[in-house]
Design a protein around this motif. Sequence first.
Motif, mmCIF file in Angstrom:
data_model
loop_
_atom_site.group_PDB
_atom_site.id
_atom_site.type_symbol
_atom_site.label_atom_id
_atom_site.label_comp_id
_atom_site.label_asym_id
_atom_site.label_seq_id
_atom_site.Cartn_x
_atom_site.Cartn_y
_atom_site.Cartn_z
ATOM 1 N N GLY A 1 10.613 -21.034 1.181
ATOM 2 C CA GLY A 1 12.054 -21.267 1.087
ATOM 3 C C GLY A 1 12.455 -22.684 1.446
ATOM 4 N N THR A 2 11.481 -23.600 1.350
ATOM 5 C CA THR A 2 11.791 -24.997 1.648
ATOM 6 C C THR A 2 10.741 -25.910 1.009
ATOM 7 O OG1 THR A 2 12.369 -26.542 3.427
ATOM 8 C CG2 THR A 2 10.488 -25.109 3.840
ATOM 9 N N THR A 3 11.074 -27.190 0.861
ATOM 10 C CA THR A 3 10.159 -28.149 0.251
ATOM 11 C C THR A 3 9.127 -28.595 1.289
ATOM 12 O OG1 THR A 3 11.929 -28.861 -1.218
ATOM 13 C CG2 THR A 3 10.038 -30.349 -0.995
ATOM 14 N N THR A 4 7.879 -28.209 1.064
ATOM 15 C CA THR A 4 6.869 -28.417 2.108
ATOM 16 C C THR A 4 6.133 -29.749 2.014
ATOM 17 O OG1 THR A 4 5.238 -27.241 0.772
ATOM 18 C CG2 THR A 4 6.444 -25.937 2.412
ATOM 19 N N VAL A 5 6.333 -30.488 0.926
ATOM 20 C CA VAL A 5 5.744 -31.826 0.852
ATOM 21 C C VAL A 5 6.831 -32.836 0.512
ATOM 22 C CG1 VAL A 5 3.426 -31.138 0.133
ATOM 23 C CG2 VAL A 5 5.179 -31.593 -1.597
#
Length: 361
Positions: A249-253
């Motif tokens: 649920g989020t941008t991990t890079v």
Amino acid sequence: MRLTGLAVRGFRNLAGLELEIPAEGVVVVGGNGQGKTNLLEAIYYLMLFRSLRGAKDRELVQFGEPGFWVRGTAADETSRNIQVGVRYELSTARKVVFLDGAEVRKLGDAVGQILAVPFGPADSEIVSGTPGIRRRFLDVVLSVSRPGYLVRLLEFRHALRQRNAALRRGRAQEARVFDRPLAEAAAFVAGSRRAWVEEWRERFGELCAAMGEPAAADLRYASQVEDSGSAEAWWERFEHSAERDLRSGTTTVGPHRDDLKIGLGGRDIRFYGSAGQRRTAAIALRVLEAETLTRYRGTAPVGLYDDVFAELDEDRQGRLLELLRVSLPGQAIVVAPRDAEVPAKLFDRPRWQIRGGQIVR
Ligand code: ATP
Ligand code: MG
């Protein structure tokens, strides 16, 4: 660059100040809690319109007051005079910035008109703290030295927020729409940061050595994308992590996960450095900040020194003074709790006392 005048009202314990600042700078001495750091914070506020200590604007408003304002005049080597003012109103949380008396449309247009580099006890946090603190350090340096950086950083954050909002709602297709703009902005941001690190890493080693550190000191930009300046590389990375991002649920890079690694003798200083070594590295980073501004803005920033000479032995004091003399030839505003904390070589500067937020001469 030198600050020629400063007026402050309702900013922390600074109820009302109207000061002419001597060209050679000034030493302000006062007991604990009298307003020394507040004074430096007010000056620094004129550069970024954000607190030096990371405080929220509302916390800067003097207790019981409706808001604050700060106004500074500065002159550079060409004797071009500028005036920067900022007013903050508590009830509306509205911040208005003025440049030479005229309200600016975008706050960013006035960022970095006044240039200052702070040195203080909290600097060790840059070295010891979370990656976020080091990214903020890089972002501040680049925002005031590299044209377009601040705008691209804000674009990056905007695209990131939108992508994350879509991911949180589980909308994979919608999230993908932001991959392109995100990659474009990421390439500029991370590419600039990496280029800065490459440009200054050798100098960083020199500075640490000059301060008496025998182990080799090094800087490295750590990112999941080696080719940090390539939008294509970032775009591929975002595509690649799409599924994982959706699950989390989020941008991990992205540049918001990158770090500035500081090494000493080949090891991460965060985990293996002593307190004094971390302090040395932090001072070196601040000096790099000052040298960057001098190189790219063509004028040495105002040095804001918060009790930097305390704790250092005479040898290190001497080395630091010599370093600052060469690297920060601009104006110095020095605060200290005791006369004795300011080395003899700075004694020739005018000396003021501060008590309860008021300057007494
Ligand atoms: P030290 O030597 O301990 O670092 P200092 O002179 O640097 O002291 P500052 O941090 O400048 O001290 O000022 C601290 C004082 O400011 C405290 O007395 C604190 O209560 C006061 N203060 C902080 N925020 C506000 C505020 N919003 N309104 C009024 N006073 C405030
Ligand atoms: Mg203080």
